[in-house]
Scaffold this motif. Structure first.
Motif, PDB file in Angstrom:
ATOM      1  N   TYR A  83      -6.173  13.713  -3.794  1.00  0.00           N
ATOM      2  CA  TYR A  83      -6.862  12.420  -4.093  1.00  0.00           C
ATOM      3  C   TYR A  83      -7.586  11.294  -4.146  1.00  0.00           C
TER       4      TYR A  83
ATOM      5  N   THR B 205     -10.033   7.096  -1.195  1.00  0.00           N
ATOM      6  CA  THR B 205      -8.247   6.232  -0.138  1.00  0.00           C
ATOM      7  C   THR B 205      -9.514   5.250  -0.146  1.00  0.00           C
ATOM      8  N   ASP B 206      -8.340   3.867   0.015  1.00  0.00           N
ATOM      9  CA  ASP B 206      -8.696   2.493  -0.501  1.00  0.00           C
ATOM     10  C   ASP B 206      -8.883   1.915   0.644  1.00  0.00           C
TER      11      ASP B 206
ATOM     12  N   ARG C  56      -5.913   8.552  -6.854  1.00  0.00           N
ATOM     13  CA  ARG C  56      -6.118   7.473  -6.827  1.00  0.00           C
ATOM     14  C   ARG C  56      -6.371   6.788  -8.687  1.00  0.00           C
ATOM     15  N   GLN C  57      -6.916   7.501  -9.210  1.00  0.00           N
ATOM     16  CA  GLN C  57      -7.436   7.334 -10.306  1.00  0.00           C
ATOM     17  C   GLN C  57      -6.103   6.776 -11.594  1.00  0.00           C
TER      18      GLN C  57
ATOM     19  N   PRO D 281      -2.776  -0.152  -3.217  1.00  0.00           N
ATOM     20  CA  PRO D 281      -4.142   0.898  -3.088  1.00  0.00           C
ATOM     21  C   PRO D 281      -3.490   2.160  -2.183  1.00  0.00           C
ATOM     22  N   LEU D 282      -4.383   3.021  -1.735  1.00  0.00           N
ATOM     23  CA  LEU D 282      -4.153   4.275  -1.380  1.00  0.00           C
ATOM     24  C   LEU D 282      -4.581   4.074   0.194  1.00  0.00           C
TER      25      LEU D 282
ATOM     26  N   TRP E  23       1.003  -1.165  -0.234  1.00  0.00           N
ATOM     27  CA  TRP E  23      -0.176  -0.074  -0.189  1.00  0.00           C
ATOM     28  C   TRP E  23       0.642   1.375   0.057  1.00  0.00           C
TER      29      TRP E  23
END
Length: 370
Positions: A230, A263-264, A234-235, A240-241, A217
C-alpha cells in the motif's frame, strides 16, 4: 435515581425478495432471503433503544447468539448513558463476539440517549451540517454499457458522484472505467472500489489508467493485510487511495495505516467498526491528521440512519454512500432515507428518529433471542 437497562431482546425476522447481487469476491452472489434482527434495549423507565443486526448478504443469526450470550450480561442493570464505559467493556469481548454485534448494541444505547435528551443523535454529538451530497455505489453489473447507463442516470438525477464495483478482472475493470468516464463526461466525479482483488502490479496498472481518467479516488485495490505494498502503491500514484474499511481490529486498526502513510483517507461504518462510538473515535483520529473519514454504507437501513447522524456531526466527510440496488440494501423502514436534490438531510427527531416498520417486522418475525 438513574435509569437502568432491564431487558434486551433480539427479534429475528425474514427479509425476502432480495435481488441477485454481487459486490465482489467477498460477497459472492447472494439473493432470495436472509434473517435480520431487531435489537431492543429497554430501560426501567420505559425508554426503548433499537438497532438492526444483519444485512442482505450476512444474516443476523450469524452474530445474534453471541450478542445475547456475551454482550447482554454486560449491559443488564447498567445506566444506558454510560456509553463510553459500556463500549470499552463490550469491546473487550470482541474475541468472543463480533464488531457488528457490538455496533448494534452501541447504536441502541445512542438511540436511548437521544430519546432521553429529546434530541437527534447528531445534535447530541454536536451537529456540524444539515445535509450532505450522496453518491451511488454500484453492484457488479454485466457489461461496461450497464455501468455507463447507470452512471448517467444518477448524474442526471443530481447525485454528486458514482462509484464502480467492477467485475474484478483488471482488463475488464479498465473497460468499465473507460466506458463510464466517456458516458458521464470529464467533470463528473467517479470512483473505483476494487474490493481488495488485485496484486501490486495489477493495482498499479489499473491505478495508472483511472488516474489518467481523472477518477476521484481509488478504493481497496489491495488486500487489507498488504501493508508492504500500500505505501509503495501510494508513492506511485497521484490519485488518492482509500483503505481501512475492513482492516481487522476496529478503531485500533488505523494506527499502522497512518504511521506508514498507506492511505489518503480513513474509512468505516457503524457495523464493521463497532457502532457510532467506534466511528466517531475514528473520525476524530482522522481529523487530527487532516484526513477525511469517508463513511462506508452500513449494510442495513437502520445502520445507514446511524451513519447519517455521524455524517451530520463530523466536519471531515465529503459524501454519503448509497449502495445499489435498493432491494439489496433497504428494508424495515417506512420511509427509508430519502435523497432530495442529490443530498441526504439531517433527521430532526429524537434518537435515531427513523420510521421503523414494526408491523412489517412483526409479520415477518420467526423467533426471539433473549
Amino acid at each position: 435515581m438513574a435509569d437502568i437497562i432491564t431487558d434486551i431482546t433480539l427479534d429475528i425476522f425474514t427479509w425476502d425478495d432480495i435481488p441477485a447481487t454481487r459486490y465482489g469476491h467477498h460477497t459472492g452472489l447472494f439473493s432470495g432471503s436472509t434473517k435480520m434482527g431487531l435489537l431492543t434495549i429497554r430501560t426501567r423507565d420505559g425508554v426503548e433503544g433499537h438497532a438492526f443486526l444483519g444485512s442482505a448478504s450476512r444474516g443476523a443469526d450469524m452474530d445474534g447468539l453471541s450478542l445475547i450470550h456475551y454482550l447482554k450480561p454486560i449491559l443488564m442493570g447498567q445506566n444506558p448513558l454510560d456509553r463510553e464505559r459500556l463500549y470499552r467493556q463490550m469491546y473487550r469481548k470482541s474475541r468472543m463476539t463480533t464488531l457488528r454485534a457490538i455496533g448494534a448494541a452501541d447504536i441502541a444505547l445512542w438511540d436511548i440517549a437521544g430519546k432521553m435528551a429529546g434530541l437527534p443523535i447528531a445534535r447530541l454529538i454536536g451537529q456540524y451540517r444539515d445535509k450532505l451530497p450522496a453518491y451511488a455505489s454500484s453492484a457488479v453489473l454485466q457489461a461496461p454499457e450497464a455501468y455507463a447507463e447507470e452512471a448517467v442516470q444518477f448524474r442526471d438525477d443530481g447525485w454528486a458522484a458514482y462509484k464502480i464495483h467492477p467485475p474484478t478482472i483488471p482488463a475488464d475493470d479498465i473497460k468499465v472505467c473507460e466506458a463510464v468516464r466517456k458516458a458521464v463526461g470529464d467533470d463528473y466525479k467517479i470512483m473505483l472500489d476494487a474490493t481488495w482483488c488485485y496484486d501490486y502490479p495489477q493495482a498499479l496498472r489499473v491505478g495508472k489508467v483511472i488516474e489518467g481518467l481523472g477518477f476521484y479516488w481509488y478504493e481497496d485495490p489491495l488486500d487489507e493485510e498488504d501493508m508492504l505494498n500500500y505505501p509503495k502503491l501510494r508513492q506511485q500514484l497521484s490519485i488518492p487511495l482509500m483503505a481501512t474499511e475492513y482492516s481487522p481490529g476496529g478503531l485500533y486498526s488505523y494506527a499502522p495505516w497512518i504511521i506508514q502513510q498507506a492511505t489518503d483517507y480513513l474509512r468505516g461504518d457503524v457495523a464493521v467498526k463497532a457502532g457510532i462510538t467506534g466511528i466517531l473515535k475514528a473520525a476524530h483520529l482522522a481529523e487530527a491528521f487532516k484526513m477525511n473519514f469517508e463513511i462506508h454504507h452500513g449494510g442495513n437501513s437502520l445502520n445507514n440512519v446511524a451513519n447519517l447522524h455521524v455524517a451530520m456531526a463530523i466536519p471531515n466527510t465529503e459524501f454519503f454512500e448509497v449502495l445499489l440496488p435498493s432491494g439489496a440494501q433497504k428494508y424495515g423502514l417506512n420511509p427509508d432515507i430519502e435523497i432530495i436534490d442529490g443530498h441526504v438531510h439531517a433527521i430532526e427527531r429524537p434518537g435515531l428518529g427513523a420510521d421503523i416498520d414494526f408491523d412489517l417486522i412483526k409479520a415477518k418475525t420467526v423467533g426471539r433471542l433473549d
